[in-house]
Design a protein around this motif. Structure first.
Motif, short mmCIF file in Angstrom:
data_model
loop_
_atom_site.label_atom_id
_atom_site.label_comp_id
_atom_site.label_asym_id
_atom_site.label_seq_id
_atom_site.Cartn_x
_atom_site.Cartn_y
_atom_site.Cartn_z
N GLY A 210 0.75 -1.23 -0.02
CA GLY A 210 -0.16 -0.17 0.00
C GLY A 210 0.66 1.49 0.13
N PHE A 211 0.21 2.32 -0.15
CA PHE A 211 0.78 3.63 0.00
C PHE A 211 1.57 3.82 1.19
CE2 PHE A 211 -2.74 5.24 -3.02
CZ PHE A 211 -2.18 4.98 -4.14
N GLY A 212 0.93 3.41 2.14
CA GLY A 212 1.49 3.64 3.70
C GLY A 212 2.91 3.08 3.65
N HIS A 400 1.50 8.12 7.57
CA HIS A 400 2.83 7.93 7.32
C HIS A 400 3.33 9.34 6.55
CE1 HIS A 400 2.94 3.59 8.01
NE2 HIS A 400 1.74 3.64 7.60
N ILE A 401 2.43 10.11 5.68
CA ILE A 401 2.92 11.29 5.40
C ILE A 401 3.15 12.16 6.11
CG2 ILE A 401 1.91 13.34 3.97
CD1 ILE A 401 2.62 11.41 1.96
N ALA A 402 2.27 12.32 7.25
CA ALA A 402 2.52 13.19 8.64
C ALA A 402 3.80 12.84 9.16
CB ALA A 402 1.44 13.28 9.22
N TYR A 431 8.18 7.21 13.57
CA TYR A 431 8.00 8.54 13.27
C TYR A 431 7.84 9.28 14.79
CZ TYR A 431 6.20 6.73 8.70
OH TYR A 431 6.04 5.95 7.52
N PRO A 432 9.02 9.78 15.22
CA PRO A 432 8.78 10.53 16.38
C PRO A 432 7.73 11.49 16.78
CG PRO A 432 11.00 10.41 15.51
CD PRO A 432 10.03 10.09 14.23
#
Length: 456
Positions: A210-212, A400-402, A431-432
């Motif tokens: 997937g995109f994520g 995931h983008i964020a 992702y911190p």
């Protein structure tokens, strides 16, 4: 058959049952539903008709009806191992994990050589966060059927969720033998990359899954490029705008015929195994960034649209309906009511897809700005997120983008989450900037959004 109308052909029961099963397996669910209802009207106490009708009801989203029908079939035929085996999955979808555990154990009792029964039970132990038991039961399925790809993959997910990354990555390699993975990799006789250096442009990296997943694992492309300079990246067109930011890529293609003369390939999700990624050595986030011009353009637009003095919170509440776990990760817009009751917030929805329609029924104190229809691609989403104080989201690609661009994010998770979010922690090594808000009970969102709201 007595009572048959003259001139009408009577279809044998076995043939009708086979037809019903075939319609369900072919995803012709409307036709299957119609046939199931007609068969039930004629034979309401037939266990296998009830069982198949229950499966069809489940697949059509009528879970309570599915449970009722399938429980009745089990009462009528208590020695049929197939019935509790399938009930195990239906109970899982209904959130009845104690019943699912009972059904799974009963299926194995009735059919101790049925690998699928062990696999279904392993799924239940995963949902109950009994990860060691999930691995043990998956291993029993594999012992009975060594090439059982789904069992290997379930074992991988349990190992990874439990933080046992080295073992997990090895089992994770079975994902491409799953039926749904067909077409994800190129049809080629070339080998999968084993980590050895290659000449420039001779490694093909495939943006699989997937995109994520692609966004998450793209951070490892620079590592691969150190060994194989200028790798070719094959990915979905929706990702090209953002992934071209990743350093070291030679070129990006969206069609297999444009990949060129590569010598080896590797799925993007295979890089963590080769790189030896654990919870302790995840490459840092911050590897993506929105374009300055787009950030400026969206900033000016939002300054015009959002009332002055309000804190901006972006929101995503629904995922892709075809995702295998969408039922347990997706919420309704109305479930975020604790946020909507705030008079210091402005809600900016960055939701895409059909679920945007829920905005039409919005009632809340906080002003809501529906940006979804104006978002062209992930580049727009990234630019918008630069202008919010927080993103509140379910487990989907926007999270995931964020995380990749370092935006503070509240990520709401089901009780048994996707493996990447691990267990027993509010933070994530991936992702911190992301904080995790987990269900305390399976399929129960009560209290979760309240905690999110209190954190803002």
């Amino acid at each position: 058959m007595s009572g048959a109308q003259p001139g009408k052909q009577v279809v044998p029961l076995a043939e009708a049952l086979a037809r019903l099963a075939a319609l369900e397996q072919a995803n012709k669910l409307v036709e299957a539903d119609d046939l199931a209802n007609r068969m039930l009207a004629a034979m309401p106490e037939h266990p296998h008709i009830l069982h198949l009708a229950g499966i069809i009801a489940y697949r059509n989203g009528r879970i309570a009806q599915a449970v009722e029908r399938m429980e009745k079939s089990e009462v009528l035929a208590p020695e049929a191992a197939l019935y509790p085996r399938n009930m195990c999955e239906v109970y899982r979808g209904a959130g009845q994990l104690d019943d699912a555990l009972r059904a799974g154990r009963r299926a194995i009792e009735l059919a101790p050589r049925d690998a699928r029964a062990y696999f279904n039970l392993a799924l239940i132990h995963y949902e109950r966060l009994e990860l060691d038991e999930a691995v043990r039961i998956a291993d029993q399925a594999i012992a009975l059927e060594p090439d059982f790809a789904e069992a290997h993959f379930e074992k991988a997910e349990a190992l990874l969720l439990g933080g046992r990354m080295k073992e997990g990555w090895e089992s994770y390699e079975w994902r491409f033998k799953l039926k749904q993975a067909e077409g994800m990799l190129p049809k080629t006789g070339k080998p999968q990359w084993d980590g050895r250096p290659l000449a420039p442009g001779k490694l093909l990296i495939v943006g699989d899954q997937g995109f994520g997943d692609c966004i998450q694992f793209s951070r490892l492309i620079p590592w691969a490029a150190l060994l194989c300079p200028q790798p070719v990246l094959a990915c979905s067109g929706e990702l090209t705008t953002i992934l071209r930011q990743i350093s070291g890529i030679g070129k990006i293609v969206t069609r297999w015929e444009d990949t060129g003369d590569y010598e080896a390939y590797i799925p993007l999700s295979g890089l963590p195994r080769l790189a030896g990624i654990t919870t302790e050595n995840v490459p840092p986030a911050g590897y993506l960034a929105p374009g300055p011009a787009l950030v400026e353009s969206w900033g000016a637009r939002l300054d015009r649209l959002v009332p002055k003095g309000l804190r901006r919170v972006a929101l995503v509440w629904a995922g892709r309906p075809t995702h295998k776990n969408d039922r347990k990760r997706t919420l309704k817009l109305e479930q975020f009511a604790p946020l909507f009751a705030r008079d210091d917030l402005a809600i900016l929805t960055v939701q895409k897809g059909e679920q945007i329609a829920q905005v039409g029924g919005y009632y809340g104190r906080a002003p809501l700005l529906n940006l979804g229809p104006e978002i062209v691609d992930f580049a727009d989403t990234m630019a918008i997120l630069r202008h919010v104080e927080r993103l509140v989201t379910i487990d989907t690609s926007v999270a995931h983008i964020a995380g990749a661009i370092g935006v503070p994010t509240a990520l709401v998770l089901p009780h048994a989450p996707d493996w990447r979010w691990l267990l027993g922690r509010e933070d994530t090594p991936w992702y911190p900037s992301v904080r995790l808000f987990r269900q305390e009970r399976a399929y129960d969102w009560s209290g979760v959004i309240e905690r999110v709201s209190d954190s803002i």
